[in-house]
Design an enzyme around this catalytic site. Structure first.
Site, mmCIF file in Angstrom:
data_model
loop_
_atom_site.group_PDB
_atom_site.id
_atom_site.type_symbol
_atom_site.label_atom_id
_atom_site.label_comp_id
_atom_site.label_asym_id
_atom_site.label_seq_id
_atom_site.Cartn_x
_atom_site.Cartn_y
_atom_site.Cartn_z
ATOM 1 N N ASN A 9 0.871 -1.175 0.000
ATOM 2 C CA ASN A 9 0.000 0.000 0.000
ATOM 3 C C ASN A 9 0.907 1.223 0.000
ATOM 4 O O ASN A 9 1.495 1.563 1.020
ATOM 5 C CB ASN A 9 -0.891 -0.026 1.256
ATOM 6 C CG ASN A 9 -1.722 1.241 1.378
ATOM 7 O OD1 ASN A 9 -1.767 2.062 0.458
ATOM 8 N ND2 ASN A 9 -2.386 1.401 2.521
ATOM 9 N N LYS A 11 0.139 4.229 -0.272
ATOM 10 C CA LYS A 11 -0.491 5.427 0.310
ATOM 11 C C LYS A 11 -0.250 6.616 -0.637
ATOM 12 O O LYS A 11 -0.268 6.422 -1.854
ATOM 13 C CB LYS A 11 0.007 5.662 1.734
ATOM 14 C CG LYS A 11 -0.183 4.396 2.596
ATOM 15 C CD LYS A 11 0.071 4.574 4.051
ATOM 16 C CE LYS A 11 -0.144 3.230 4.753
ATOM 17 N NZ LYS A 11 -0.026 3.316 6.216
ATOM 18 N N HIS A 99 -9.383 1.090 5.158
ATOM 19 C CA HIS A 99 -8.096 1.340 5.811
ATOM 20 C C HIS A 99 -8.323 2.303 6.987
ATOM 21 O O HIS A 99 -9.152 3.212 6.907
ATOM 22 C CB HIS A 99 -7.096 1.936 4.810
ATOM 23 C CG HIS A 99 -5.700 1.933 5.350
ATOM 24 N ND1 HIS A 99 -5.253 2.874 6.238
ATOM 25 C CD2 HIS A 99 -4.676 1.063 5.168
ATOM 26 C CE1 HIS A 99 -4.007 2.591 6.577
ATOM 27 N NE2 HIS A 99 -3.630 1.497 5.946
ATOM 28 N N GLU A 101 -6.697 4.732 7.995
ATOM 29 C CA GLU A 101 -6.501 6.158 7.686
ATOM 30 C C GLU A 101 -7.767 6.750 7.077
ATOM 31 O O GLU A 101 -8.116 7.895 7.331
ATOM 32 C CB GLU A 101 -5.280 6.326 6.764
ATOM 33 C CG GLU A 101 -3.985 6.129 7.546
ATOM 34 C CD GLU A 101 -2.840 5.546 6.753
ATOM 35 O OE1 GLU A 101 -2.848 5.585 5.509
ATOM 36 O OE2 GLU A 101 -1.904 5.018 7.411
ATOM 37 N N GLU A 172 -5.037 -4.838 10.663
ATOM 38 C CA GLU A 172 -4.031 -3.795 10.843
ATOM 39 C C GLU A 172 -4.305 -3.050 12.149
ATOM 40 O O GLU A 172 -5.082 -2.084 12.154
ATOM 41 C CB GLU A 172 -4.086 -2.802 9.681
ATOM 42 C CG GLU A 172 -3.807 -3.405 8.323
ATOM 43 C CD GLU A 172 -3.269 -2.378 7.348
ATOM 44 O OE1 GLU A 172 -2.213 -2.636 6.772
ATOM 45 O OE2 GLU A 172 -3.884 -1.309 7.178
ATOM 46 N N GLY A 178 2.789 2.378 10.857
ATOM 47 C CA GLY A 178 3.740 3.481 10.689
ATOM 48 C C GLY A 178 4.458 3.866 11.977
ATOM 49 O O GLY A 178 5.124 4.897 12.036
ATOM 50 N N SER A 218 3.752 -2.002 10.431
ATOM 51 C CA SER A 218 5.206 -2.094 10.653
ATOM 52 C C SER A 218 5.761 -3.475 10.328
ATOM 53 O O SER A 218 6.704 -3.939 10.968
ATOM 54 C CB SER A 218 5.579 -1.676 12.085
ATOM 55 O OG SER A 218 5.184 -0.344 12.322
HETATM 56 P P1 13P Z 1 3.221 0.430 7.692
HETATM 57 O O1 13P Z 1 3.701 -0.860 7.098
HETATM 58 O O2 13P Z 1 3.947 1.632 7.195
HETATM 59 O O3 13P Z 1 3.124 0.362 9.188
HETATM 60 O O4 13P Z 1 1.707 0.633 7.161
HETATM 61 C C1 13P Z 1 0.831 -0.418 7.223
HETATM 62 C C2 13P Z 1 -0.383 -0.055 6.463
HETATM 63 O O5 13P Z 1 -1.119 0.831 6.833
HETATM 64 C C3 13P Z 1 -0.649 -0.803 5.214
HETATM 65 O O6 13P Z 1 -1.931 -0.543 4.758
#
Ligand code: 13P
Length: 256
Positions: A9, A11, A99, A101, A172, A178, A218
């Protein structure tokens, strides 16, 4: 057979040129995938066509193209939005839905996500459905109830056939995204087994045994093998580590 999947992803990162070069580098160096293994690149909307062109030049049909969002209407006056048919037209097969976010920053509710799920199921697209709890819920030991509610309100109205054919779950935990803090392998396995058990109760044991449940948060070159070795962890949804070939390739290799 239950698929093993690594999805990146991206982003809101990388230029189009950087994205295409990244895909090129990864495909060139990737180990050959076995029949039940898949790699998915979930790029920004503006990058999809160029990455699709790159993928078209490659014969590996187990490498797929994904979007990070989609509108729940077929067409119409929705300024700034993208429909499922627009995505399909350029070769997108997968869409990330729910997601954290989007849930947190764009206030997407379980009910709204349900309607996106329905639109994508009607379009026969693959849904990477994200779930996961915030830190305060984990600290109060409420994660199981929280995740069960997300699945109940957005997914469990689907028929067994649609669920089986079109849903991949990505667990997640928000506190791991992150942050550099990964769920321990025990925490990941425990939640994945809980989710599989919920699916078994809602549908059947055979549906539950076929559904892929990915871990995200992560996940990196160092911890992927240990996470993926768990019985109920079928791969990962990768953020930061998906942005460089040298960090994404070892995660793909960890599928083997
Ligand atoms: P990270 O791997 O940067 O923690 O992000 C995970 C994520 O949100 C994948 O959709």
């Amino acid at each position: 057979m239950r698929k093993k999947i690594v999805a990146g992803n991206w982003k809101m990162n990388l230029s189009i040129a950087e994205g295409v070069q990244l895909v090129k580098n990864i495909i060139n160096e990737m180990p050959s995938l076995q029949g039940h293994q898949e790699v998915v690149f979930c790029t920004p909307f503006t990058h999809l066509s160029s990455v699709a062109n790159e993928l078209n030049q490659n014969v590996n049909i187990q490498v797929k193209l994904g979007a990070q969002n989609c509108n729940d209407h077929a067409s119409g006056a929705y300024t700034g939005e993208i429909s499922s048919s627009m995505l399909q037209e350029i070769g997108v097969s997968h869409v990330i839905i729910g997601h954290s976010e989007r849930r947190q920053l764009f206030h997407e509710s379980n009910a709204f996500l349900k309607s996106k799920v329905d639109t994508l199921v009607a379009s026969k697209m693959q849904i990477l459905f994200c779930c996961g709890e915030p830190l305060e819920i984990r600290e109060a030991n409420g994660q199981n109830e929280y995740v069960a509610n997300q699945l109940q309100e957005s997914l469990f109205h689907l028929s067994a056939q649609d669920f089986l054919n079109q849903i991949t779950i990505a667990y997640e935990p928000i506190w791991a995204i992150g942050t550099g803090v990964t769920a321990s392998t025990a925490q990941a396995q425990e939640m994945h087994a809980f989710i599989r058990n919920l699916i078994s109760q809602q549908y059947s044991e055979s549906v539950a045994s076929e559904i892929s449940i990915l871990y995200g948060g992560s996940c990196n070159a160092q911890n992927a093998s240990e996470l993926f070795a768990n019985e109920d962890v079928d791969g990962g949804l990768i953020g930061g580590a998906a942005l460089k070939a040298e960090t994404f390739l070892p995660i793909i290799k960890a599928l083997h």
